[in-house]
Design an enzyme around this catalytic site. Structure first.
Site, PDB file in Angstrom:
ATOM      1  CB  SER A   1      28.659  79.891  63.062  1.00 33.77           C
ATOM      2  OG  SER A   1      28.891  80.667  62.262  1.00 33.77           O
ATOM      3  CB  ALA A   2      34.113  78.648  62.253  1.00 30.53           C
ATOM      4  CG  HIS A   3      31.312  84.022  62.906  1.00 28.86           C
ATOM      5  ND1 HIS A   3      30.459  83.224  62.348  1.00 28.86           N
ATOM      6  CD2 HIS A   3      30.519  84.912  63.467  1.00 28.86           C
ATOM      7  CE1 HIS A   3      29.131  83.726  62.404  1.00 28.86           C
ATOM      8  NE2 HIS A   3      29.304  84.824  63.344  1.00 28.86           N
TER       9      HIS A   3
ATOM     10  CB  CYS B   1      16.299 102.429  70.661  1.00 31.46           C
ATOM     11  SG  CYS B   1      14.663 102.526  71.586  1.00 31.46           S
TER      12      CYS B   1
ATOM     13  N   GLY C   1      27.214  79.054  59.690  1.00 25.13           N
ATOM     14  CA  GLY C   1      26.098  78.391  60.455  1.00 25.13           C
ATOM     15  C   GLY C   1      24.787  78.658  59.969  1.00 25.13           C
ATOM     16  CB  THR C   2      23.025  81.536  58.393  1.00 26.19           C
ATOM     17  OG1 THR C   2      22.982  82.289  59.314  1.00 26.19           O
ATOM     18  CG2 THR C   2      21.510  81.553  57.747  1.00 26.19           C
TER      19      THR C   2
ATOM     20  CD  GLN D   1      26.116  83.078  70.752  1.00 32.48           C
ATOM     21  OE1 GLN D   1      27.226  83.418  71.509  1.00 32.48           O
ATOM     22  NE2 GLN D   1      25.977  83.726  69.699  1.00 32.48           N
TER      23      GLN D   1
END
Length: 485
Positions: free
Chosen positions: A194-196, A320, A69-70, A177
């Site tokens: 993105s497939a994952h 954090c 996807g990136t 998403q």
């Protein structure tokens, strides 16, 4: 062990697993070759492209597969900008885009282009009119995610797409998403996914470019995937990605309703069970499976470790949990509490009511334990100011931060030095000493933790105190709080 981080990566869907295993025997050959193994691979690739295009809502010849996807985002942004370089060199993005978009924007800016970020409200959504106002005549490309990856807020893509179309500006939508839940509404120009994120295998992305959109691929030429994504296609993974997308879409409506009910329960019960919690993200226009909340006086990394030990896998946007002092750019843009941030994203088909009930049962004790470990005020009901007033010496002595009068401030003001202390310590120390100053006077907190810029104003809002503002200091930043009660 309940896995509650589907927004990062969803578990492999059973359909994806079966399709992957079957296509390993059929889709290993070069689909560009004319012999039977190549033809068989080409049939699998073409079928996968048609299925994915149907889910996206575009033509098969408008969609290409990418290694991630990136990669799809970077190729889409760079190709669209290059294709419109004669129009202008201005890129418009929202302030809460995924880092893939923001990194592409940084690269564009470094190459001499300009980038405009459109701010969001406290729910994390852009206002369509504010976004439209930034679409000037030199804008080459606009980017807007369909839904936020950290807080689940859906963006007004349809309205922004209409504005972009009327002004002749192509709109790239990052749909990573939301694509599992349905096609993206609106007249967008480019789309990535993105497939994952929907239960397909990792290493497969989608890039759709509508016909008529000016696009100039960047980098060395390649004959595969219309020249927009170089390299040999991973056909088994592509087949599995398309098959799983079709499978999750078939049950999206039913599963969305089920998960939305579970998320609504978390959104309602967490503030009831845990004092001093801020639930963030739009309560209505949001993804059905994501809920994010932040806990005052809590270190995010510690809480995530405690939840992991209790059997729950969650994520966080708290500063954090990283090696830097910079909180999540999403929470920062929203201006909400960042400390003790927890994102729960329920995987479709794999989350039960019992899992959610057990999460709600263990969370209060874990938060209380973390607060006790960090020396947070014993009462989380707003009474810490009174406790501090009753025993200022004890509060001062127990604190590792130093508090002292400062002649440069108003008479009776207190200066609290928390330099070198990370969240949530600056806020905890502020809570301990607020009762030491008379009503109407101030406490100045010195901090070099970027999260303090979010968390101190948020604490004031939750505690009914006045956040006066910030000013420069010899070291760090001085945050000024006035005691109102």
């Amino acid at each position: 062990m309940p896995y509650f981080d589907a927004a990062s990566a969803a578990p492999l869907h059973p359909v994806a697993r079966r399709a992957l295993q079957a296509s390993l025997d059929e889709g290993w050959a070069d689909p560009a070759r004319l012999y039977r193994e190549g033809r068989r691979a080409r049939l699998l690739l073409d079928a996968a492209r048609e299925a994915a295009a149907d889910a996206v809502g575009c033509r098969p010849d408008e969609l290409v597969f990418t290694p991630s996807g990136t990669h799809a985002v970077h190729a889409g942004v760079s190709g669209a900008l290059a294709g419109r370089r004669r129009v202008g060199r201005r890129l418009v993005v929202s302030a809460v885009e995924h880092s893939a978009v923001l990194h592409a924007a940084e690269a564009w800016e470094a190459a001499g282009g300009s980038v405009t970020e459109v701010g969001v409200d406290r729910h994390g959504a852009v206002a369509p009119e504010a976004y439209t106002a930034e679409l000037g005549g030199t804008t080459a490309l606009a980017c807007l995610q369909s839904a936020n990856h950290e807080v689940g807020t859906e963006q007004p893509v349809r309205e922004v797409a209409e504005a972009c179309r009327s002004l002749g500006v192509p709109l790239l939508v990052d749909a990573a998403q939301s694509l599992a839940w349905g096609p993206v509404e609106g007249d967008w120009s480019l789309l990535t996914a993105s497939a994952h994120k929907w239960g397909g295998p990792s290493g497969v992305g989608l890039l759709a470019v509508r016909k008529g959109v000016r696009f100039a691929r960047q980098g060395p030429a390649d004959e595969r995937e219309s020249g927009r994504s170089a390299g040999f296609q991973n056909i088994p993974a592509i087949v599995a990605a398309a098959a799983s997308l079709r499978a999750v879409r078939a049950e999206a409506a039913t599963e969305a309703a089920r998960l939305r009910a579970l998320v609504d329960r978390i959104r309602a019960r967490v503030p009831e069970l845990v004092p001093d919690v801020e639930v963030v993200g739009d309560p209505v226009r949001r993804l059905p499976h994501v809920v994010t909340f932040s806990c005052l006086y809590v270190d995010g990394e510690t809480l995530l470790h405690e939840l992991d030990r209790a059997g729950f896998s969650v994520s966080s946007g708290s500063s954090c949990t990283s090696s830097t002092l910079i909180p999540s750019h999403v929470l920062k843009a929203m201006g909400v509490l960042s400390e003790g941030n927890v994102r729960v994203s329920l995987p479709p088909f794999d989350t039960s009511e019992e899992d959610v009930d057990r999460f709600l049962a263990v969370l209060p004790g874990l938060v209380a334990g973390v607060r006790e470990r960090f020396g947070a005020p014993a009462s989380a009901t707003g009474a810490e100011g009174a406790a501090g007033a009753a025993a200022p010496a004890e509060a001062s002595g127990a604190s590792e931060a130093s508090a002292s009068s400062d002649a440069s401030d108003a008479a009776g003001s207190l200066v609290l030095d928390t330099l070198g202390r990370r969240c949530p310590i600056p806020v905890i120390e502020l809570a301990k000493v607020i009762g030491e100053v008379p009503v109407g006077n101030t406490v100045t907190v010195l901090s070099d933790d970027e999260a303090a810029r979010l968390d101190i104003p948020a604490w004031c809002g939750m505690r009914g105190q006045e956040y006066v503002g910030e000013r420069g200091a010899e070291a760090g930043v001085a945050y000024v709080v006035r005691r109102l009660r």
